[in-house]
Write an enzyme that holds these catalytic residues in place. Structure first.
Site, PDB file in Angstrom:
ATOM      1  CE  LYS A 174      -0.879   0.638   4.952  1.00 41.37           C
ATOM      2  NZ  LYS A 174      -0.782   1.998   5.329  1.00 41.37           N
ATOM      3  CG  LEU A 206      -5.329  -9.412   5.695  1.00 41.95           C
ATOM      4  CD1 LEU A 206      -5.634  -9.472   4.211  1.00 41.95           C
ATOM      5  CD2 LEU A 206      -6.513  -9.939   6.492  1.00 41.95           C
ATOM      6  CE  LYS A 208       0.798  -6.303  12.654  1.00 39.21           C
ATOM      7  NZ  LYS A 208       1.880  -5.760  13.433  1.00 39.21           N
ATOM      8  CD  GLU A 243       0.646   3.223  14.889  1.00 33.40           C
ATOM      9  OE1 GLU A 243       1.696   2.693  14.546  1.00 33.40           O
ATOM     10  OE2 GLU A 243      -0.008   3.993  14.157  1.00 33.40           O
ATOM     11  CG  HIS A 267      -3.649  -1.998   8.658  1.00 26.90           C
ATOM     12  ND1 HIS A 267      -3.161  -2.638   7.554  1.00 26.90           N
ATOM     13  CD2 HIS A 267      -2.737  -1.046   8.971  1.00 26.90           C
ATOM     14  CE1 HIS A 267      -2.001  -2.083   7.210  1.00 26.90           C
ATOM     15  NE2 HIS A 267      -1.728  -1.106   8.052  1.00 26.90           N
ATOM     16  CE  LYS A 360       0.796   7.006  12.589  1.00 21.91           C
ATOM     17  NZ  LYS A 360       1.449   5.723  12.470  1.00 21.91           N
ATOM     18  NE  ARG A 365       3.822  -0.868  18.108  1.00 21.84           N
ATOM     19  CZ  ARG A 365       4.916  -1.334  17.538  1.00 21.84           C
ATOM     20  NH1 ARG A 365       6.056  -1.324  18.187  1.00 21.84           N
ATOM     21  NH2 ARG A 365       4.879  -1.817  16.301  1.00 21.84           N
ATOM     22  NE  ARG A 370     -13.244  -6.120  25.866  1.00 23.62           N
ATOM     23  CZ  ARG A 370     -13.912  -5.186  26.541  1.00 23.62           C
ATOM     24  NH1 ARG A 370     -14.043  -3.960  26.047  1.00 23.62           N
ATOM     25  NH2 ARG A 370     -14.441  -5.460  27.695  1.00 23.62           N
ATOM     26  CD1 TRP A 618     -50.551   5.984   3.019  1.00 18.78           C
ATOM     27  CD2 TRP A 618     -50.679   5.070   0.991  1.00 18.78           C
ATOM     28  NE1 TRP A 618     -51.571   5.063   3.058  1.00 18.78           N
ATOM     29  CE2 TRP A 618     -51.672   4.482   1.807  1.00 18.78           C
ATOM     30  CE3 TRP A 618     -50.569   4.645  -0.350  1.00 18.78           C
ATOM     31  CZ2 TRP A 618     -52.541   3.503   1.349  1.00 18.78           C
ATOM     32  CZ3 TRP A 618     -51.455   3.678  -0.801  1.00 18.78           C
ATOM     33  CH2 TRP A 618     -52.421   3.103   0.044  1.00 18.78           C
TER      34      TRP A 618
HETATM   35  C1  BG6 Z   1       1.191   0.965   8.641  1.00 21.76           C
HETATM   36  C2  BG6 Z   1       0.824   2.402   8.756  1.00 21.76           C
HETATM   37  O1  BG6 Z   1       0.462   0.372   7.608  1.00 21.76           O
HETATM   38  O2  BG6 Z   1       0.918   0.305   9.857  1.00 21.76           O
HETATM   39  C3  BG6 Z   1       1.575   3.044   9.901  1.00 21.76           C
HETATM   40  O3  BG6 Z   1       1.174   3.081   7.538  1.00 21.76           O
HETATM   41  C4  BG6 Z   1       1.381   2.266  11.175  1.00 21.76           C
HETATM   42  O4  BG6 Z   1       1.153   4.388  10.090  1.00 21.76           O
HETATM   43  C5  BG6 Z   1       1.686   0.797  10.934  1.00 21.76           C
HETATM   44  O5  BG6 Z   1       2.273   2.793  12.123  1.00 21.76           O
HETATM   45  C6  BG6 Z   1       1.391  -0.037  12.156  1.00 21.76           C
HETATM   46  O6  BG6 Z   1       1.817  -1.328  11.932  1.00 21.76           O
HETATM   47  P1  BG6 Z   1       2.240  -2.263  13.142  1.00 21.76           P
HETATM   48  O7  BG6 Z   1       2.611  -3.537  12.471  1.00 21.76           O
HETATM   49  O8  BG6 Z   1       3.380  -1.594  13.840  1.00 21.76           O
HETATM   50  O9  BG6 Z   1       1.056  -2.370  14.021  1.00 21.76           O
END
Ligand code: BG6
Length: 792
Positions: A174, A206, A208, A243, A267, A360, A365, A370, A618
Site C-alpha cells: 500500500k 492479514l 499478524k 500507537e 487494516h 498516533k 501501543r 474484542r 405512503w
Molecule cells: C502501517 C501504517 O500500515 O501500519 C503506519 O502506515 C502504522 O502508520 C503501521 O504505524 C502499524 O503497523 P504495526 O505492524 O506496527 O502495528
C-alpha cells in the site's frame, strides 16, 4: 561478473538439492531490496521462507534488486544477510547451515532500464538450465513507492514473465490509491500488465498471527460459536490499533492520507470483515473465503459524517510546517486519531456496533479485536464467590490480541465462562500464569489464553502465503474497491472537519473518549476552549422559544432546526395516536428530499410510543428510479426510518415507478395503480397527514411550476417532469393532497429564505408556485419553518 555470480548461485543451488525430485525452481526478486521495509522485514521473511521450504519440493534463488549502484547494493545486502536471525525452533547448527545456503542463493543486482529486466530474465533462465531444473515460478516483491509501479510493471510484463507452465506472482504494498477513483485508476493501470490472480496486494495486518487466526478459530470452534456469533449475543465489537509513535519524519505521506486512509480503510476493515463474514464451509478454499468476505463488504451500512470522531495530536501541524516548509499560519486538518462506528446491514449483525479506532501519539501501543458478549444472567451467589469458569455474571469476551500492550505478544483469549476453545496445538500454546496482569478489567486467569508457539513477523507469514498461493490473505481488486467505496463518502464528508486537538500520550486523559447512540458517535467530553483551533459550531440560544405565528393565513411554527423537528415529530405522533384511536389506522404520506431525513431519524430514535403497527406509510412523490437506488425517496425512507421501526410490511406503500422492468412508462399505469390502492385503503382518499416540502422554485411534492398535470382535475396520482435529474417523477396531485385531514409543510435552511418571502406574498397561483395551491378543503394546514428559512 554476473555470469560468475550465476555460476556460484547454480553451484549453491545444486549443493542444496537433495536426493528427492524437485517440483521446480522459484526465483524471488525483491525490488527495493535496499529500502527500509526490505531491511527490517522482507529479507528476514525470505530467509524464513527458505528455512521452512529448504529440502522440500522446490529450489530457490533470491535476487535483491534496486536502483542503488551494484557496489553499494551488494555491500548493503551482504550486511543484511549477515544480520539475519535464527528462529528459536530451529537448531543453531542447522540454522547456521541454512543461513549459509541462503546467503549463497541471494545476490544483489542493479535494476533500472528495460535492458536490465531482459538480462534478469535471461539470467534466471540460464540458472534454471544450468541446474537442470524446471522453472516453477517467479515472485516479484514491489517494495518501492507507488509512483514507480507502472514502469516496473511494464518491464516485468514485457520481458520478465516466466515461460509457459510457470507462474508469476507480483506483490504490491500500500497505498493502493487515495480514494475510490484513484484506487480504480491504479487498479486499471496494473490490470493492463497483470492478471488478477497474479497480483498479491499486501495488508500486513492479514499476516499478524492473531488476525490470521480469526477464521481458523471460528472454524475450529464452530460448534461453540454457532449460537453465539450474532446480534442476539454480541453486544459490540472493538477493532483497535493504538500507537504511541507520531507521524514525525513521514508527514509528507501522512498529510495526504491521515489515519482513516492509513489504517482504518485497510487494516481495521480487513479485520472487521474476518469477524463479520459468514464462515465458509471450507476455509482452506481461498476462493470461497474471498467470496464470503466480499459479501461482508457489501453488507456494510453507509457511513455519515456523524459516524466518526476525529483528533489530531497538538504537535502535528508544527511538524508539518517544519518538514514541508509551510508558513507559520499553516494549520493541518489531517486527523491522526479517528473513532468510527460501523454497522452491518444483515440479519447476523444488525444493530451490533463495530467500533474501529486508531491513533498516533496515544498512551500505549496495542492492537486487538474484542468481541464482547451480552450478559443476560443474574447471579444469586455474592460476587466474592464468583468463579471465573462458572459465573455467568462475569464479562464474557473473546479477544484476538494482535500484539504489544500489557501482554507483549499476540494471543487469543476466551473468557472461561464462555467455552474452552480449541486451537491447533502445534502452533498455539497456553499462556503461563501472569499474576497481577489485568486485561480489559479482568485478571488474565479469567481467560483461556493462548499464544503462538513460534512468534512470527507478519511479513514472514505473508511471504509464506504468497509462496503457497493463498490469495485469501491478500487484497483483491474487488475487495479494494469495495473498501474504498465504503470509506470514500465518509472521507469526502469529513474533508473540512476540524479535528479535536490532543496533547499526546497519557496527558490525553479522557479527552478522546467517545460514545455512541444510534448511528452517531461523539466525544464524551466537551472540547476544552484552549484547544479549539477553528470556529466552533454556531452557538444555540439557550431557553429557546418555539415561535407561533401565521403564514399564508395558516398556523406557522418556527424554531431552530432541532427543536422544530422535535415539535413536528411530536405533532405527527399526536395526530397518529388520535387517528388510531378514532379510526383504527393512521394514513401518513411522506415526502422525499433531505429536509425530512432528520425527522425520520427523530421518529425512529425518540418515538417509542408511535403506533407504527397501525400506521400506513405512503409516498407523496417518487423519482423514476428503482426503489433500491440511493436517489429513490423510498430508499431514504428505508434507510432512515423503516429499518429502525416495526411497521407491518403490508402497511408500506412505495410508489410503483418500476414495472415490467422499466421506469414510469405511461402504458404501465403505475400512477393509476397507486391511485386505486389509495382509494381502496384510505377512507374517502383522505390521508390523515401529508408531509410536504417546498422547493426553492415553489414546487411541492413532484409538482413543478407549469406542470401540465396534477395541479387540478380528477387524477389522484400523476406522472410529472422535474427540471432537474432524475427528470421523471410520480406525484400525488394537488386535489388529492387537499383532501387530507392535515397537511404539514416542512421548510428548512437559508436557501429557502427567498421563496419563503415570495410565497408569503402571492395568492393562489399553483401554475407559477405549486405550493400556493396547497389548501386542504376541510383539513388543516400547518407550516413548520426553521429560523433560517423564515427569518434568514
Ligand atoms: C502501517 C501504517 O500500515 O501500519 C503506519 O502506515 C502504522 O502508520 C503501521 O504505524 C502499524 O503497523 P504495526 O505492524 O506496527 O502495528
Amino acid at each position: 561478473c554476473w555470469k560468475m555470480l550465476t555460476v556460484a548461485m547454480c553451484m549453491a543451488l545444486l549443493g542444496c538439492l537433495q536426493a528427492q525430485e524437485l517440483r521446480g525452481h522459484v526465483s524471488v526478486i525483491l525490488l527495493g531490496a535496499t529500502g527500509d521495509l526490505a531491511r527490517k522485514y522482507l529479507w528476514q521473511g525470505l530467509f524464513q521462507l527458505y528455512l521452512d521450504e529448504a529440502g522440500k519440493d522446490y529450489s530457490f534463488s533470491f535476487h535483491g534488486a534496486a536502483l542503488t549502484s551494484t557496489k553499494q547494493g551488494q555491500a548493503f545486502v551482504a550486511k543484511v544477510l549477515e544480520s539475519l536471525s535464527c528462529p528459536e525452533d530451529v537448531a543453531p547448527d542447522r540454522c547456521a547451515e541454512l543461513k549459509g545456503q541462503f546467503q549463497r542463493l541471494s545476490a544483489y543486482r542493479h535494476l533500472a532500464t528495460s535492458e536490465d529486466y531482459v538480462a534478469l530474465s535471461k539470467d534466471i533462465e540460464a540458472q534454471v538450465q544450468h541446474g537442470g531444473l524446471r522453472e516453477a515460478g517467479r515472485i516479484f516483491y514491489f517494495s518501492v513507492p507507488p509512483f514507480a509501479y507502472a514502469d516496473i510493471a511494464r518491464n516485468i510484463n514485457s520481458s520478465c514473465r516466466p515461460g509457459p507452465g510457470a507462474w508469476l506472482r507480483v506483490v504490491l504494498e500500500k497505498p493502493f490509491g487515495h480514494d475510490h477513483l484513484s484506487a480504480q485508476q491504479l487498479a486499471t493501470e496494473l490490470g493492463g500488465f497483470f492478471r488478477e490472480e497474479e497480483m498479491y496486494r499486501v495488508d500486513h495486518y492479514l499476516g499478524k498471527q492473531a488476525v490470521a487466526q480469526i477464521l481458523p478459530f471460528r472454524d475450529q470452534n464452530r460448534k461453540a460459536l454457532d449460537g453465539l456469533w450474532s446480534r442476539h449475543h454480541v453486544e459490540r465489537v472493538e477493532i483497535i490499533m493504538k500507537e504511541t509513535v507520531d507521524a514525525e519524519g513521514r508527514t509528507s505521506f501522512y498529510e495526504e492520507y491521515g489515519v482513516i486512509r492509513d489504517v482504518l480503510q485497510n487494516h481495521l476493515t480487513e479485520v472487521l470483515t474476518l469477524v463479520a463474514m459468514e464462515l465458509p464451509h471450507n476455509i482452506s478454499s481461498s476462493e470461497s473465503v474471498l467470496q464470503h468476505k466480499l459479501r461482508a463488504f457489501r453488507a456494510l451500512r453507509g457511513l455519515q459524517k456523524g459516524s466518526a470522531v476525529l483528533g489530531q495530536y497538538q504537535a502535528y501541524s508544527e511538524q508539518v510546517r517544519r518538514e514541508q516548509q509551510r508558513p507559520d499560519s499553516f494549520r493541518s486538518l489531517t486527523p491522526t486519531f479517528a473513532g468510527v462506528l460501523v454497522h452491518m446491514d444483515n440479519l447476523r449483525w444488525e444493530g451490533v456496533p463495530f467500533i474501529l479506532m486508531s491513533g498516533k501519539a496515544l498512551d500505549e501501543r496495542v492492537g486487538y479485536v474484542r468481541i464482547l458478549f451480552r450478559n443476560q444472567a443474574y447471579c444469586v451467589l455474592s460476587d466474592e464467590r464468583w468463579v471465573a469458569d462458572q459465573s455467568q455474571c462475569l464479562p464474557r469476551q473473546i479477544v484476538f490480541y494482535i500484539g504489544h500492550g500489557e501482554l507483549g505478544s499476540p494471543a487469543v483469549l476466551v473468557s472461561r465462562n464462555l467455552f474452552r476453545p480449541s486451537l491447533p496445538s502445534e502452533s498455539w500454546k497456553e499462556l503461563g500464569a501472569r499474576p497481577g496482569l489485568r486485561l480489559f478489567g479482568r485478571p488474565l486467569s479469567d481467560f483461556y489464553a493462548y499464544r503462538p508457539v513460534r512468534e512470527q513477523d507478519a511479513y514472514s507469514v505473508l511471504i509464506s502465503r504468497i509462496f503457497h498461493g493463498r490469495k485469501d490473505s491478500f487484497v483483491t481488486t474487488e475487495h479494494l474497491l469495495a473498501s474504498w467505496g465504503f470509506w470514500t463518502p465518509l472521507l469526502d464528508s469529513l474533508a473540512h472537519e476540524v479535528p479535536r486537538l490532543y496533547p499526546g500520550g497519557a496527558e490525553n486523559g479522557h479527552l478522546l473518549d467517545f460514545e455512541f447512540g444510534g448511528a452517531q458517535l461523539c466525544f464524551s467530553q466537551q472540547q476544552p476552549e484552549q484547544l479549539v483551533p477553528g470556529p466552533g459550531p454556531a452557538p444555540m440560544p439557550s431557553g429557546f422559544q418555539v415561535l407561533k405565528a401565521k403564514y399564508r393565513e395558516s398556523p406557522l411554527i418556527s424554531a431552530w432546526p432541532e427543536e422544530l423537528i422535535a415539535k413536528l415529530a411530536d405533532d405527527i405522533e399526536a395526530t397518529a395516536v388520535r387517528a388510531v384511536r378514532r379510526f383504527g389506522t393512521f394514513h401518513l404520506a411522506l415526502s422525499g428530499g433531505s429536509s425530512p431525513v432528520p425527522l425520520f431519524q427523530q421518529l425512529a430514535t425518540r418515538h417509542y410510543g408511535f403506533p407504527w403497527a397501525h400506521t400506513h406509510l405512503w409516498l407523496v412523490d417518487e423519482r423514476c428510479v428503482p426503489l433500491w437506488d440511493p436517489e429513490s425517496n423510498f430508499q431514504h425512507l428505508q434507510t432512515h426510518l423503516l429499518q429502525h421501526i416495526r411497521v407491518p410490511y403490508y402497511n408500506i406503500h412505495p410508489m410503483p415507478v418500476h414495472l415490467h422492468q422499466r421506469l414510469c412508462a405511461e402504458e404501465d399505469q403505475g400512477a393509476q395503480t397507486y391511485a386505486s390502492e389509495i382509494s381502496a385503503l384510505v377512507a374517502n382518499s383522505s390521508f390523515d397527514l401529508v408531509l410536504l416540502g417546498m422547493g426553492a422554485d415553489g414546487h411541492t411534492a413532484s409538482l413543478f411550476p407549469q406542470s401540465p398535470s396534477g395541479l387540478d382535475g380528477e387524477q389522484l396520482v400523476v406522472l410529472t417532469e422535474s427540471p432537474s435529474r432524475p427528470f421523471q417523477r410520480m406525484s400525488l396531485s394537488l386535489p388529492l393532497i387537499n383532501r387530507a385531514r392535515k397537511v404539514a409543510v416542512l421548510v428548512m435552511g437559508r436557501v429557502k429564505r427567498e421563496i419563503t418571502m415570495l410565497v408569503s406574498r402571492v395568492g393562489h397561483e399553483p401554475k407559477k408556485w405549486p405550493i400556493s395551491g396547497v389548501l386542504p378543503s376541510s383539513g388543516q394546514l400547518v407550516w413548520y419553518m426553521d429560523y433560517e428559512a423564515f427569518l434568514g
